[in-house]
Design a protein around this motif. Structure first.
Motif, mmCIF file in Angstrom:
data_model
loop_
_atom_site.group_PDB
_atom_site.id
_atom_site.type_symbol
_atom_site.label_atom_id
_atom_site.label_comp_id
_atom_site.label_asym_id
_atom_site.label_seq_id
_atom_site.Cartn_x
_atom_site.Cartn_y
_atom_site.Cartn_z
ATOM 1 N N GLY A 106 0.624 -1.120 -0.113
ATOM 2 C CA GLY A 106 0.309 -0.251 -0.272
ATOM 3 C C GLY A 106 1.189 1.338 -0.399
ATOM 4 O O GLY A 106 0.493 2.572 1.271
ATOM 5 N N SER A 107 2.112 1.067 -0.564
ATOM 6 C CA SER A 107 2.684 2.802 -0.700
ATOM 7 C C SER A 107 2.320 3.695 -1.864
ATOM 8 O O SER A 107 2.042 3.235 -3.042
ATOM 9 C CB SER A 107 4.464 2.024 -1.184
ATOM 10 N N GLY A 108 2.207 4.844 -1.883
ATOM 11 C CA GLY A 108 1.766 5.916 -3.023
ATOM 12 C C GLY A 108 3.357 6.484 -3.269
ATOM 13 O O GLY A 108 4.206 5.818 -3.633
ATOM 14 N N ARG A 109 3.050 6.922 -5.110
ATOM 15 C CA ARG A 109 3.567 7.007 -5.536
ATOM 16 C C ARG A 109 4.082 8.800 -5.352
ATOM 17 O O ARG A 109 3.753 9.516 -5.404
ATOM 18 C CB ARG A 109 2.857 7.311 -7.463
ATOM 19 N N SER A 110 5.050 9.282 -6.502
ATOM 20 C CA SER A 110 5.483 10.809 -6.543
ATOM 21 C C SER A 110 3.963 11.287 -7.822
ATOM 22 O O SER A 110 4.140 10.724 -8.092
ATOM 23 C CB SER A 110 6.915 10.871 -7.344
ATOM 24 N N TYR A 232 -9.726 9.487 -1.875
ATOM 25 C CA TYR A 232 -8.872 10.153 -3.056
ATOM 26 C C TYR A 232 -10.221 10.846 -4.546
ATOM 27 O O TYR A 232 -9.007 10.696 -5.388
ATOM 28 C CB TYR A 232 -8.925 8.117 -3.357
ATOM 29 N N LYS A 233 -11.418 10.606 -4.584
ATOM 30 C CA LYS A 233 -11.855 11.447 -5.168
ATOM 31 C C LYS A 233 -13.332 12.338 -4.598
ATOM 32 O O LYS A 233 -12.860 13.214 -5.935
ATOM 33 C CB LYS A 233 -12.011 10.098 -6.194
ATOM 34 N N GLY A 234 -13.490 12.101 -3.979
ATOM 35 C CA GLY A 234 -13.631 13.553 -2.962
ATOM 36 C C GLY A 234 -13.655 14.648 -2.472
ATOM 37 O O GLY A 234 -12.704 14.697 -2.573
ATOM 38 N N ARG A 252 -1.718 16.482 -6.694
ATOM 39 C CA ARG A 252 -2.561 16.646 -7.247
ATOM 40 C C ARG A 252 -3.981 16.126 -6.876
ATOM 41 O O ARG A 252 -3.757 14.337 -6.627
ATOM 42 C CB ARG A 252 -2.684 17.435 -9.290
ATOM 43 N N TYR A 253 -5.092 16.827 -7.384
ATOM 44 C CA TYR A 253 -6.161 15.728 -7.505
ATOM 45 C C TYR A 253 -6.044 14.398 -8.164
ATOM 46 O O TYR A 253 -6.587 12.977 -8.024
ATOM 47 C CB TYR A 253 -7.510 16.484 -7.425
ATOM 48 N N GLU A 254 -5.206 14.413 -9.400
ATOM 49 C CA GLU A 254 -5.363 13.125 -10.037
ATOM 50 C C GLU A 254 -3.923 12.302 -9.907
ATOM 51 O O GLU A 254 -4.426 11.033 -9.965
ATOM 52 C CB GLU A 254 -4.689 13.981 -11.475
ATOM 53 N N ASP A 255 -3.453 12.449 -9.098
ATOM 54 C CA ASP A 255 -2.785 11.866 -8.436
ATOM 55 C C ASP A 255 -3.442 11.182 -7.327
ATOM 56 O O ASP A 255 -2.865 9.603 -7.503
ATOM 57 C CB ASP A 255 -1.142 12.328 -7.907
ATOM 58 N N LEU A 256 -3.971 11.470 -7.050
ATOM 59 C CA LEU A 256 -4.115 10.643 -5.473
ATOM 60 C C LEU A 256 -5.539 10.150 -6.004
ATOM 61 O O LEU A 256 -6.165 8.380 -6.041
ATOM 62 C CB LEU A 256 -6.150 12.123 -4.657
#
Length: 568
Positions: A106-110, A232-234, A252-256
């Motif tokens: 569950g790791s996120g990206r840059s 992530y989208k709300g 940014r929103y798009e990353d989430l």
């Protein structure tokens, strides 16, 4: 002369506690306490209230996975010095129905808007530890819902309810957490939103003081009502986007909105008949497997715990494994780490030829060439009456993370991006949409195809070192589950940095020994060429649950943290 006096004082300090603890019923020369036994279920976390949340969840019909999520949500509130929904999560789950282990990364990206070229334009040679630049997408909430979809029994609304209630009503801050909170406030108060949401009139809460976080309660309630997409989208995602735009950030929103964690196959090695399981890179778990393979040829039991041979062999194995770790562990979407080779017995046999029984290595390079070339954490484990066991680790990195705390949301973003290398061609080089090298690693052990042990050790580069020491203590030195965590620890600080085509540990590094090692061991290590020093820590923090062969579970939580193991 000064160095010798320092070491002599160290040796005296190390020797004294042994005599003081020798009259304990365990017979161990170090302070420890009893293991915890329970017939039905067990939870071990780094905060007693979170342990009780986990037990209450299972008593109400929840699975071990439900309990783990409920405890993790509570810890994000109660131990923000180590974790929260602004960070990442890794887990290993034993499913009694399929009799298999499942891993989740569950790791996120840059951020996709930030490039290596931009970082270089700013004149950076490494990413800073705080502020907007090291922030990456937080993966914890996604991981909760992905794990819950497969292994949960109770609604997520019910799993998050205890954390929401404590966030609104408040709870007394415990001692170790208050200490680390106090260290974080001066470092992070300059960043927007932190001081307003994580201090009491500009200071950290003190031990025993009541802490409330109504903003986090509101955020968790939105997640409980709207699911993962609420984060992530709300509304939350839009608030995060606006915050980073206003504060020179790139998330940014798009990353989430595009984030997803992934199910991964755990990787194992056999250590003296026990199958030790870790997750593959971008985490550092396989470093523990490499170390175990290097140590297996030696009769550690004959040498004995605390002997010079025990410490020396451990440190030399660590040096070899960590040279590979620094050069070769990275996001598998960008670089194919040769995992099968690194954890093979044949590779260990070849690499092991570099270990001398008489002399400490001064320089160690990776054994496989690359293609071109501290932080705090929480760990928890749960086990239910049906046999499900969860090994879960979660972190902000560097304690409370980046300091970036969007107003009204009640959490701090991780600074995990600091782990990227700002050098083109290195496997862990910064790139948009990439997962950084990760330090947090859950562990699991099976024997004869059956679950035996779920455990973890917190603390940056200490984690694989801690995993290996716990297993040596249990398997080689015959300690029980609690003793294995309370025994004095070794930490090697290797000064490992990327250096072009290779990554090398230079000058042998430093061997930190916790109080409890005898003078003879310190002197022998110095003769071998080790630089030995005293350090109060950090030596990590440990929780574990073992299957009791007589039925039920055995639990342990060490004294370096505020934690508790308990069951019913």
């Amino acid at each position: 002369m000064i160095r010798m006096l320092f070491i002599s004082g160290l040796a005296l300090a190390l020797a004294l506690p042994s005599a003081a603890a020798a009259d304990r019923v365990t017979g161990r020369p170090f302070a420890t306490r009893s293991e915890v036994y329970a017939p039905h279920a067990m939870a071990a976390t780094s905060q007693p209230l979170a342990t009780q949340v986990a037990l209450d969840t299972m008593k109400a019909g929840g699975s071990a996975l439900d309990a783990a999520i409920a405890a993790n949500a509570a810890l994000g509130l109660m131990e923000p010095t180590g974790n929260g929904i602004g960070g990442d999560l890794f887990a290993i789950v034993w499913d009694p129905k399929t009799r298999k282990l499942y891993g989740y990364n569950g790791s996120g990206r840059s951020p996709r808007a930030l490039t290596l070229a931009e970082l270089r334009r700013r004149g950076l040679t490494e990413l800073p530890p705080h502020g907007p630049l090291p922030v990456s997408v937080p993966g914890a909430v996604d991981a909760w819902f992905a794990l819950h979809e497969r292994f949960g029994r109770r609604p997520m609304r019910e799993n998050l309810a205890p954390a929401i209630r404590y966030a609104r009503e408040g709870f007394p801050v415990s001692e170790v957490i208050a200490y680390y909170w106090g260290l974080s406030v001066p470092k992070l108060s300059a960043w927007p939103g932190f001081k307003e949401q994580f201090t009491l009139d500009g200071r950290a809460p003190r031990t025993g003081e009541t802490w409330r976080n109504p903003n986090l309660a509101d955020t968790l309630q939105k997640i409980a009502d709207g699911g993962r997409d609420a984060f992530y989208k709300g509304e939350i995602a839009h608030a995060i986007d606006a915050y980073f735009k206003a504060n020179e950030g790139y998330l940014r929103y798009e990353d989430l909105a595009s984030h997803r964690g992934e199910w991964v196959e755990p990787v194992a090695t056999d250590y003296r008949g026990y199958q030790v399981w870790e997750l593959p890179p971008n985490g550092q778990g396989i470093a523990a497997l490499q170390m175990l393979n290097l140590l297996e040829p030696y009769d550690l039991k004959r040498y004995g715990f605390g002997s010079a041979e025990h410490v020396h062999l451990f440190v030399e194995a660590k040096k070899l494994a960590f040279a590979d770790r620094a050069a070769l562990y990275a996001d598998p979407d960008f670089y194919r780490t040769p995992v099968a080779k690194l954890v093979s017995k044949a590779y260990a046999a070849e690499r092991g030829k570099a270990i001398s029984l008489e002399k400490a290595a001064r320089v160690v390079a990776p054994g496989v060439p690359a293609q071109l070339d501290q932080g705090d954490t929480i760990y928890l484990t749960t086990a239910d009456a049906d046999g499900m066991m969860v090994s879960l680790i979660q972190s902000n990195y560097r304690g409370m993370g980046s300091g970036m705390a969007p107003p009204g949301l009640g959490f701090v973003f991780q600074d995990r991006g600091e782990m990227f290398v700002l050098k083109e061609g290195h496997p862990n080089s910064y790139a948009p949409g990439k997962r950084p090298f990760h330090t947090i690693i859950p562990a699991f052990v099976t024997k004869d195809g059956k679950p035996w042990l779920s455990f973890g050790v917190m603390g940056g580069a200490m984690q694989p070192q801690g995993h290996v020491q716990i297993l040596m203590n249990l398997i080689d030195f015959g300690m029980n589950l609690q003793e294995a965590g309370d025994a004095p620890r070794i930490q090697h600080d290797g000064d490992v940095e990327p250096t072009g085509q290779n990554t090398a540990m230079r000058d042998g590094g430093e061997v930190d020994l916790e109080t409890g090692y005898p003078y003879e061991t310190v002197r022998a290590l110095m003769r071998m060429g080790h630089s030995v020093r005293f350090a109060d820590g950090p030596y990590g923090g440990y929780q574990a649950i073992m299957v009791n062969p007589q039925g039920g579970y055995i639990g342990a939580s060490e004294s370096r943290k505020d934690g508790q193991a308990a069951g019913y």
